[in-house]
Write a protein that holds these residues in place. Structure first.
Motif, PDB file in Angstrom:
ATOM      1  N   ALA A 134       0.784  -1.172   0.129  1.00 53.38           N
ATOM      2  CA  ALA A 134       0.146  -0.190  -0.013  1.00 53.38           C
ATOM      3  C   ALA A 134       0.839   1.181   0.000  1.00 53.38           C
ATOM      4  CB  ALA A 134      -0.935   0.021   1.176  1.00 53.38           C
ATOM      5  N   TYR A 135       0.369   2.437  -0.738  1.00 52.55           N
ATOM      6  CA  TYR A 135       0.999   3.538  -0.792  1.00 52.55           C
ATOM      7  C   TYR A 135       1.273   4.040   0.409  1.00 52.55           C
ATOM      8  CZ  TYR A 135       1.400   8.451  -2.156  1.00 52.55           C
ATOM      9  OH  TYR A 135       2.008   9.707  -2.192  1.00 52.55           O
TER      10      TYR A 135
ATOM     11  N   GLY B  32       4.484   1.801  -0.527  1.00 50.57           N
ATOM     12  CA  GLY B  32       4.451   1.431  -1.830  1.00 50.57           C
ATOM     13  C   GLY B  32       4.918  -0.022  -2.330  1.00 50.57           C
ATOM     14  N   HIS B  33       5.291   0.215  -3.795  1.00 51.58           N
ATOM     15  CA  HIS B  33       6.011  -1.143  -4.209  1.00 51.58           C
ATOM     16  C   HIS B  33       6.928  -0.839  -4.758  1.00 51.58           C
ATOM     17  CE1 HIS B  33       4.492   0.832  -8.049  1.00 51.58           C
ATOM     18  NE2 HIS B  33       5.222   0.195  -8.554  1.00 51.58           N
TER      19      HIS B  33
ATOM     20  N   PRO C 248      -1.897   4.113  -7.832  1.00 55.81           N
ATOM     21  CA  PRO C 248      -2.262   2.972  -8.809  1.00 55.81           C
ATOM     22  C   PRO C 248      -2.575   1.647  -7.954  1.00 55.81           C
ATOM     23  CG  PRO C 248       0.004   3.255  -8.616  1.00 55.81           C
ATOM     24  CD  PRO C 248      -0.397   4.149  -7.902  1.00 55.81           C
ATOM     25  N   PHE C 249      -3.377   0.910  -8.729  1.00 58.30           N
ATOM     26  CA  PHE C 249      -3.892  -0.303  -7.841  1.00 58.30           C
ATOM     27  C   PHE C 249      -2.869  -1.367  -7.251  1.00 58.30           C
ATOM     28  CE2 PHE C 249      -4.933  -1.865 -12.131  1.00 58.30           C
ATOM     29  CZ  PHE C 249      -4.486  -3.148 -12.004  1.00 58.30           C
ATOM     30  N   ILE C 250      -1.562  -1.222  -7.961  1.00 53.82           N
ATOM     31  CA  ILE C 250      -0.728  -1.999  -7.666  1.00 53.82           C
ATOM     32  C   ILE C 250      -0.099  -1.504  -6.097  1.00 53.82           C
ATOM     33  CG2 ILE C 250       1.483  -0.693  -8.510  1.00 53.82           C
ATOM     34  CD1 ILE C 250       2.835  -3.211  -9.326  1.00 53.82           C
ATOM     35  N   SER C 251      -0.475  -0.229  -5.953  1.00 60.64           N
ATOM     36  CA  SER C 251       0.057   0.310  -4.536  1.00 60.64           C
ATOM     37  C   SER C 251      -1.143   0.194  -3.700  1.00 60.64           C
ATOM     38  CB  SER C 251       0.661   1.897  -4.740  1.00 60.64           C
ATOM     39  OG  SER C 251       1.764   1.730  -5.401  1.00 60.64           O
TER      40      SER C 251
ATOM     41  N   ILE D 271      -4.972   8.448 -13.486  1.00 61.00           N
ATOM     42  CA  ILE D 271      -3.648   8.876 -13.965  1.00 61.00           C
ATOM     43  C   ILE D 271      -2.528   7.756 -13.451  1.00 61.00           C
ATOM     44  CG2 ILE D 271      -1.589  10.363 -13.783  1.00 61.00           C
ATOM     45  CD1 ILE D 271      -3.527  11.353 -15.945  1.00 61.00           C
ATOM     46  N   GLY D 272      -2.562   7.607 -12.106  1.00 59.19           N
ATOM     47  CA  GLY D 272      -1.895   6.562 -11.539  1.00 59.19           C
ATOM     48  C   GLY D 272      -1.811   5.420 -12.152  1.00 59.19           C
ATOM     49  N   ASN D 273      -3.122   4.778 -12.405  1.00 62.54           N
ATOM     50  CA  ASN D 273      -3.571   3.536 -12.924  1.00 62.54           C
ATOM     51  C   ASN D 273      -3.274   3.407 -14.408  1.00 62.54           C
ATOM     52  OD1 ASN D 273      -4.551   2.002 -10.700  1.00 62.54           O
ATOM     53  ND2 ASN D 273      -6.337   3.195 -10.807  1.00 62.54           N
ATOM     54  N   LEU D 274      -3.180   4.488 -15.058  1.00 58.43           N
ATOM     55  CA  LEU D 274      -2.955   4.619 -16.500  1.00 58.43           C
ATOM     56  C   LEU D 274      -1.356   4.429 -16.729  1.00 58.43           C
ATOM     57  CD1 LEU D 274      -4.025   5.165 -19.401  1.00 58.43           C
ATOM     58  CD2 LEU D 274      -3.642   7.611 -18.969  1.00 58.43           C
ATOM     59  N   ILE D 275      -0.688   5.022 -15.827  1.00 54.45           N
ATOM     60  CA  ILE D 275       0.785   4.821 -15.958  1.00 54.45           C
ATOM     61  C   ILE D 275       1.048   3.534 -15.636  1.00 54.45           C
ATOM     62  CG2 ILE D 275       3.061   5.358 -14.420  1.00 54.45           C
ATOM     63  CD1 ILE D 275       1.971   8.068 -14.067  1.00 54.45           C
TER      64      ILE D 275
END
Length: 409
Positions: free
Chosen positions: A66-67, A71-72, A93-96, A239-243
């Protein structure tokens, strides 16, 4: 715990000349959960073995991505931003994200990558590869990255986002800047990075507003119109997920393709195995990702005291999962340093593991299979002409160029 004098695995300069395979092998053998001190931080644990990385990856609530917990990445996203460029308008982003929010995001994205939604995308990729390969001069030195490795996955991403495939060069520049925080070629100055982000935000704003106004079936529409617990996803998180989609959908395929051509140059008998029997591509594609390990690491944060590989980990400690080491683990992959397109057995972690495994892994392998299937029709051998220029990065095992001669069939 054994005391081993090793270089700082965080140092991006360590990877400029090539992956230090001997360092990772020594750590797997003698210090598989290794404490890495930092000159500019508290230090972190480096996890080297395949089994330990899988174990950590299967416990997302104990080992957080989690951010708000960092984060990751090795650096703390909540301190320096998602791209390491300081505070910005980029959201999370959802990875975070950790479950259950991470799981909810995946439920929005997965349908866009389902066979029913993708339809005949394999046919379209094959047509795209046919055009790209036909334009590659045979029998003379070429840089394969701008001719095939980069455009192929970026054109596929453009299709998935519902934008023109002619945008791929701009997408290429943006993604290099997003992951290239330690490479002066990609981050020439803070001002240049601000300009890059400004261009990307303008692109993202137009895309966000268009998909909110008239949703379609593409990934951009799903991300723009996603709701978490009934609350629409804000533009920042879009934007975070687009990246995330651009980097995740590009870097793995692009660099696996380039590294595999280099591997076929060094091991021509492996290329002949594919040319003789195309069914070998079914096992070859996973082997390409394992051997390349284009994403070198992901990071987690321990949310409670834990034990990994017999090593005590304290609450709050950073835990870095070195995929590039796990994919050469001798206990999992016999003769692990050998490139073997017929290799079967354990699953590599080139796409991650557990809750955060890459949602586009099948599409990435599909592109690799199609690309090398089409190349096998035209190319008898690959001859790399000079060592490629590498990313200055501890995160992406990337090649900036690949000067190679494709010998015609």
């Amino acid at each position: 715990m054994a005391t081993i004098l090793t270089p700082d695995l965080k140092d991006p300069a360590l990877y400029e000349a090539g992956v230090p395979w001997d360092v990772f092998a020594e750590l797997r053998r003698d210090d598989p959960v290794h404490w890495n001190p930092e000159a500019d931080g508290a230090g972190f644990w480096s996890v080297m073995r395949h089994a330990d990385i899988v174990e950590v990856s299967r416990q997302p609530l104990l080992f957080s991505s989690a951010y708000e917990n960092g984060g990751h990445r090795i650096f703390n996203e909540n301190e320096v931003g998602l791209t390491g460029a300081g505070d910005s308008a980029i959201g999370i982003p959802f990875i975070s994200r950790d479950p259950p929010v991470h799981t909810r995001y995946r439920k929005f994205v997965m349908p866009a990558l389902s066979p029913a939604r993708l339809g005949d995308i394999e046919t379209r990729i094959r047509e795209r590869v046919t055009r790209l390969v036909a334009e590659i001069p045979l029998g003379e030195p070429v840089d394969l990255v701008p001719l095939l490795s980069a455009p192929l996955p970026l054109m596929t991403l453009a299709e998935l986002l519902g934008v023109s495939i002619d945008l791929w060069p701009k997408l290429y520049d943006w993604t290099n800047a997003f992951v290239g925080e330690d490479d002066p070629e990609f981050r020439q100055s803070p001002e240049a990075m601000a300009t890059t982000l400004g261009e990307f935000f303008a692109f993202g704003q137009e895309l966000f507003e268009a998909r909110r106004a008239e949703p379609t079936s593409d990934i951009a529409s799903l991300l723009a119109n996603a709701e978490i617990d009934g609350v629409p996803v804000p533009f920042r998180d879009f934007i975070g997920n687009l990246i995330l989609v651009l980097v995740g959908g590009n870097e793995t395929t692009r660099n696996s393709l380039s590294h595999s051509v280099a591997a076929f140059s060094a091991h021509p008998e492996q290329w002949q195995a594919i040319r003789t029997d195309r069914d070998v591509l079914k096992t070859a594609a996973p082997e390409m990702v394992r051997y390349a390990s284009p994403v070198m690491h992901m990071r987690r944060t321990a949310m409670a005291d834990a034990i990994v590989g017999g090593q005590e980990i304290a609450k709050g400690d950073r835990v870095v999962l070195w995929y590039i080491s796990a994919n050469r683990d001798e206990n999992v992959f016999p003769d692990a340093d050998r490139f073997d397109v017929r290799r079967k057995g354990a699953q590599h972690v080139g796409f991650g593991a557990g809750q955060h495994v890459c949602v586009g892994s099948r599409l990435a392998e599909m592109q690799l299979r199609i690309a090398f299937d089409m190349l096998a029709d035209r190319v008898t051998s690959f001859e790399v002409q000079a060592p490629p220029r590498r990313f200055r990065s501890n995160f992406i095992n990337g090649l900036k160029n690949l000067d190679v001669i494709l010998r015609p069939a």
